[in-house]
Design a protein around this motif. Structure first.
Motif, PDB file in Angstrom:
ATOM      1  N   MET A  78       0.688  -1.375   0.169  1.00 64.84           N
ATOM      2  CA  MET A  78      -0.050   0.201   0.102  1.00 64.84           C
ATOM      3  C   MET A  78       1.020   1.125   0.029  1.00 64.84           C
ATOM      4  O   MET A  78       1.917   0.751   0.768  1.00 64.84           O
ATOM      5  CB  MET A  78      -0.980  -0.157   1.363  1.00 64.84           C
ATOM      6  CG  MET A  78      -1.735   1.254   1.133  1.00 64.84           C
ATOM      7  SD  MET A  78      -2.741   0.689   2.363  1.00 64.84           S
ATOM      8  CE  MET A  78      -4.310   1.212   1.077  1.00 64.84           C
ATOM      9  N   ASN A  79      -0.037   1.964  -0.890  1.00 67.81           N
ATOM     10  CA  ASN A  79       1.147   3.848  -1.102  1.00 67.81           C
ATOM     11  C   ASN A  79       1.196   4.372   0.188  1.00 67.81           C
ATOM     12  O   ASN A  79      -0.626   4.701  -0.002  1.00 67.81           O
ATOM     13  CB  ASN A  79       1.514   3.949  -2.574  1.00 67.81           C
ATOM     14  CG  ASN A  79       2.553   2.765  -3.071  1.00 67.81           C
ATOM     15  OD1 ASN A  79       3.023   2.347  -2.831  1.00 67.81           O
ATOM     16  ND2 ASN A  79       1.770   3.047  -4.319  1.00 67.81           N
ATOM     17  N   CYS A  80       1.512   5.686   0.910  1.00 65.83           N
ATOM     18  CA  CYS A  80       0.987   6.816   1.185  1.00 65.83           C
ATOM     19  C   CYS A  80      -0.011   7.743   0.140  1.00 65.83           C
ATOM     20  O   CYS A  80       0.652   7.988  -0.782  1.00 65.83           O
ATOM     21  CB  CYS A  80       2.498   7.586   1.831  1.00 65.83           C
ATOM     22  SG  CYS A  80       2.051   8.698   2.308  1.00 65.83           S
ATOM     23  N   GLY A  81      -0.903   8.039   1.323  1.00 61.14           N
ATOM     24  CA  GLY A  81      -1.138   8.757   0.222  1.00 61.14           C
ATOM     25  C   GLY A  81      -0.863  10.024   0.097  1.00 61.14           C
ATOM     26  O   GLY A  81      -1.663  11.506  -0.496  1.00 61.14           O
ATOM     27  N   GLU A  82      -0.492  11.240   1.050  1.00 70.89           N
ATOM     28  CA  GLU A  82       0.564  12.547   0.731  1.00 70.89           C
ATOM     29  C   GLU A  82       1.944  12.233  -0.476  1.00 70.89           C
ATOM     30  O   GLU A  82       1.751  12.911  -1.070  1.00 70.89           O
ATOM     31  CB  GLU A  82       0.793  12.597   2.448  1.00 70.89           C
ATOM     32  CG  GLU A  82       0.296  12.802   3.296  1.00 70.89           C
ATOM     33  CD  GLU A  82      -0.992  14.257   3.259  1.00 70.89           C
ATOM     34  OE1 GLU A  82      -0.413  15.250   2.641  1.00 70.89           O
ATOM     35  OE2 GLU A  82      -2.019  13.641   2.754  1.00 70.89           O
ATOM     36  N   CYS A  83       2.414  11.028   0.042  1.00 72.69           N
ATOM     37  CA  CYS A  83       3.190  11.505  -1.096  1.00 72.69           C
ATOM     38  C   CYS A  83       4.057  10.615  -1.578  1.00 72.69           C
ATOM     39  O   CYS A  83       4.701   9.983  -2.626  1.00 72.69           O
ATOM     40  CB  CYS A  83       5.151  11.383  -0.089  1.00 72.69           C
ATOM     41  SG  CYS A  83       5.131  10.303   0.727  1.00 72.69           S
TER      42      CYS A  83
ATOM     43  N   GLY B  52       4.925   7.411  -1.369  1.00 71.70           N
ATOM     44  CA  GLY B  52       6.215   6.593  -0.737  1.00 71.70           C
ATOM     45  C   GLY B  52       5.564   5.009  -0.178  1.00 71.70           C
ATOM     46  O   GLY B  52       4.524   4.959   0.496  1.00 71.70           O
ATOM     47  N   PRO B  53       6.010   4.058  -0.060  1.00 75.33           N
ATOM     48  CA  PRO B  53       6.095   2.913   0.586  1.00 75.33           C
ATOM     49  C   PRO B  53       5.239   3.042   2.057  1.00 75.33           C
ATOM     50  O   PRO B  53       5.927   4.023   3.235  1.00 75.33           O
ATOM     51  CB  PRO B  53       6.320   2.158   0.075  1.00 75.33           C
ATOM     52  CG  PRO B  53       7.794   2.126   0.259  1.00 75.33           C
ATOM     53  CD  PRO B  53       7.524   3.423  -0.429  1.00 75.33           C
ATOM     54  N   THR B  54       4.129   1.823   2.606  1.00 74.36           N
ATOM     55  CA  THR B  54       3.889   2.113   4.389  1.00 74.36           C
ATOM     56  C   THR B  54       4.272   0.936   4.475  1.00 74.36           C
ATOM     57  O   THR B  54       4.049  -0.077   4.159  1.00 74.36           O
ATOM     58  CB  THR B  54       2.725   2.567   4.169  1.00 74.36           C
ATOM     59  OG1 THR B  54       1.579   0.890   3.358  1.00 74.36           O
ATOM     60  CG2 THR B  54       2.277   3.744   3.830  1.00 74.36           C
ATOM     61  N   LYS B  55       4.372   0.861   5.400  1.00 77.20           N
ATOM     62  CA  LYS B  55       4.409  -0.756   6.718  1.00 77.20           C
ATOM     63  C   LYS B  55       3.120  -0.517   7.579  1.00 77.20           C
ATOM     64  O   LYS B  55       2.996   0.116   8.122  1.00 77.20           O
ATOM     65  CB  LYS B  55       5.947  -1.032   6.859  1.00 77.20           C
ATOM     66  CG  LYS B  55       6.791   0.164   8.414  1.00 77.20           C
ATOM     67  CD  LYS B  55       7.946  -0.355   8.851  1.00 77.20           C
ATOM     68  CE  LYS B  55       8.423   0.813   9.764  1.00 77.20           C
ATOM     69  NZ  LYS B  55       9.607   0.578  10.517  1.00 77.20           N
TER      70      LYS B  55
END
Length: 71
Positions: A1-6, A8-11
């Protein structure tokens, strides 16, 4: 899943069952910007879920969390 802001990858930093294990509550953090988000994911297991019931369940959870009165 990727960040909604930037983007980038999330954990996943926290994961626990919710509502008798039918839904999984996950807390995620972006590795790039540090943004934190909460997700509710329907557990996909051996049991088949009725999509209408699942959507109803998710909407009720979100209404409860935002404290909107349900009639």
């Amino acid at each position: 899943m990727n960040c909604g802001e930037c983007g980038g990858p999330t954990k996943v930093i926290d994961s626990r069952p919710y509502l008798d294990g039918d839904v999984i509550y996950r807390r995620r953090e972006c590795g790039d910007c540090g943004e934190r988000v909460t997700t509710f994911e329907v557990r996909e297991g051996g049991r088949k879920k009725n999509p209408r019931k699942v959507m109803n369940l998710i909407i009720r959870i979100m209404l409860f969390l935002t404290l909107i009165p349900v009639m």
